[in-house]
Write an enzyme that holds these catalytic residues in place. Sequence first.
Site, PDB file in Angstrom:
ATOM      1  N   CYS A 193       4.304   7.969   5.727  1.00 55.49           N
ATOM      2  CA  CYS A 193       2.970   8.224   4.848  1.00 55.49           C
ATOM      3  C   CYS A 193       2.147   7.074   5.149  1.00 55.49           C
ATOM      4  O   CYS A 193       0.783   7.237   4.956  1.00 55.49           O
ATOM      5  CB  CYS A 193       3.308   8.262   3.557  1.00 55.49           C
ATOM      6  SG  CYS A 193       4.301   9.745   3.052  1.00 55.49           S
ATOM      7  N   CYS A 243      -2.834   4.917  -4.060  1.00 55.41           N
ATOM      8  CA  CYS A 243      -2.233   3.454  -4.012  1.00 55.41           C
ATOM      9  C   CYS A 243      -2.087   3.321  -5.620  1.00 55.41           C
ATOM     10  O   CYS A 243      -0.600   2.625  -5.698  1.00 55.41           O
ATOM     11  CB  CYS A 243      -3.209   2.230  -3.505  1.00 55.41           C
ATOM     12  SG  CYS A 243      -3.582   2.591  -1.863  1.00 55.41           S
TER      13      CYS A 243
END
Lengths: 304, 400
Positions: free
Chosen positions: A40, A111
């Site tokens: 990812c 994030c």
Amino acid sequence: MWDYTDKVMEHFHNPRNQGKITEKQEGEEIVTGEVGSIACGDALKLHLKIDETTQTIKDARFQTFGCASAIASSSALTELLKGRKVEEALKLTNKEIAESLGGLPEEKMHCSVMGQEALEAAIYTYKGIPLDTHEEDEGNLICRCFGVSDTKIKRIIRENDLTTAEQVTNYVKAGGGCSSCLPDIDDLLAEITTEKETSVAVATQVWQDNNPSPAPAVSTTQTTKPLTNLQKITLIQRVIDQEIRPILAEDGGDMELFDVEGDVVKVILKGACSGCASSTETLKLAIEATLKDRVLPTLTVESV
Amino acid sequence: MNDCIYLDNNATTKIDEDVLAAMLPYLSIYYGNPSSMHTFGGQVGRAVREARSQVASLLGAEDSEIIFTSCGTEGDNAAILAALKAQPNKKHIITTEVEHPAILNLCRKLEKDGYTVTYLSVNSKGQLDLDELEASLTGNTAVVSVMYANNETGVIFPIEQIGQIVKEYGALFHVDAVQAVGKIPLDLKTSTIDLLTLSGHKIHAPKGIGALYVRKGVRFRPLLIGGHQERGRRGGTENVAGIVALGKAAELAQQHLAGISWEKRLRDKLEQGILSTISNTVVNGDRIKRLPNTTNIGFKYIEGEAILLSLDQFDICASSGSACTSGSLEPSHVLRALGLPYSVLHGSIRFSLSRYTTEKEIDRVLEVLPGVIDRLRELSPFNSDDADWLKEQEQAVLAR
């Protein structure tokens, strides 16, 4: 170039609490939460040292593979966690992590989500709740490129009040690969909009049923208004009676709504449900998930 | 930021001082229209003609084979669309998986319009399989579009060998040479290339100017339909200052070709220095058939954006094929086409030099880079200690 805040860059260049936790004392436990993967492009290992008596996070450290905002989010997360009670820590949202950095570019919100997920994974490990039975893994896979389930997408839509598929991609990456699941994400967004409207409408209906006159405070047309306290309690009671208690009864258990303070729903577990510490915890989370889903995403449950 | 160490010349280049000096009068004194009948415009027309000769000379082409465009993307679009219009009965296009988006996205659009497109794969060195090309060619193939050299890895394709095969099947041959022009000597007189794209800002001219070579005899239909400019092959009043700049830049590029080994020496010094001082690093793509100014290096276990932002602190400019730098969530399509493992993909950095790069700058990069990489690797959960976790994940992805 991304428009990162000074705080993001400061945490990136001088990260706090990096590394592992190796030493512990009597009465302390070290747990790790792992999320993401090298495929990812970002991954986080969050290590927590928990004082078992006070249920407090004594130390938090991280190891992150990722971009500047992934490293900064991890660093900020560890600062937010130190000294928190485990139960309090579980309530931390990705939004708070992003806000503590003065915000993140929309495309980088994933994030902060990674930080929240690692935290949840670590605490679930601590509580002994197996990760593979974790609600998110039970959902249907929507985004095959990044392995994101509908449960996860729905949760992030609710928690961050997202309205477009593009935002969903920014927060959990779903749809950011081959983009073939974007129509499915649109469907989930529509589902949650309907859900929100229905919960208010149902609450109003319940109120009307119980109070034939005078006229209700909220009319069914004003569906965008937040729930009043009375509507909220009425709706919680209805979900408990109609959806939760029948399931508990199958295993010889039962529960009662004790009180509602703000978004904290206090319940009394009865019958086979009471007595067993670990099942109580699992049950509490299951009840909470149902109430979050059916009434308000901000609700939490406490067993009294 | 003016004295930064600029190692991102495949993205864009500094305007050469002589180029700037050559173009400036055409933004002030000589503002005439080259199409005008008066002397004032006529002298501007002469400057455009001279620039055309300069560009033709760099390519080994004739002046009449050069059309000025606004950028590389325009050149690529004009070439492919012209090739298709010239052969309305042919509905097949062949290109490669590693082309620039100016070609790839155009081809995807053309697929929706009813064309069939073959995207040739590349091996782990970034090279094509010419048997695959030959097997894909049919009498229905209108155009084969292949880049001369790749912008990310610098890998050079065997253009003349490809051209020979393409000619056997009667298809037109387009080459995107945006990265190759000025770095590799070209001689289109003896070439099989029918159409070739170049861009000014990659060879020290400003942004907003490019050129398309169209071999004499190749039927061409304009993309921009308008006046008689460029002999009716590209309507629109000429970007005179840009054209003059491109001409000067082409002249300088031709002179500089003789000294290109200087860039290669510095590139090799940088590459060798990195490989010998930093562990777990790999060069991506063919190291032999490669542009002399480019190196693409994978720093395992860490992420490219973090490397770039760390280098930025030392005023060092490079670029990365990582997902996080692009705004998309996927890493570079070029590096993925090479089939690189994810541990390398996300940590890939491209350094691209120019004739302005100095040895001192390379030394400075070699001085600070090991510290930057060490710091990020210390932060990363992936390292030899956790090799199992990494391996499991790589396998899981491959299985998917």
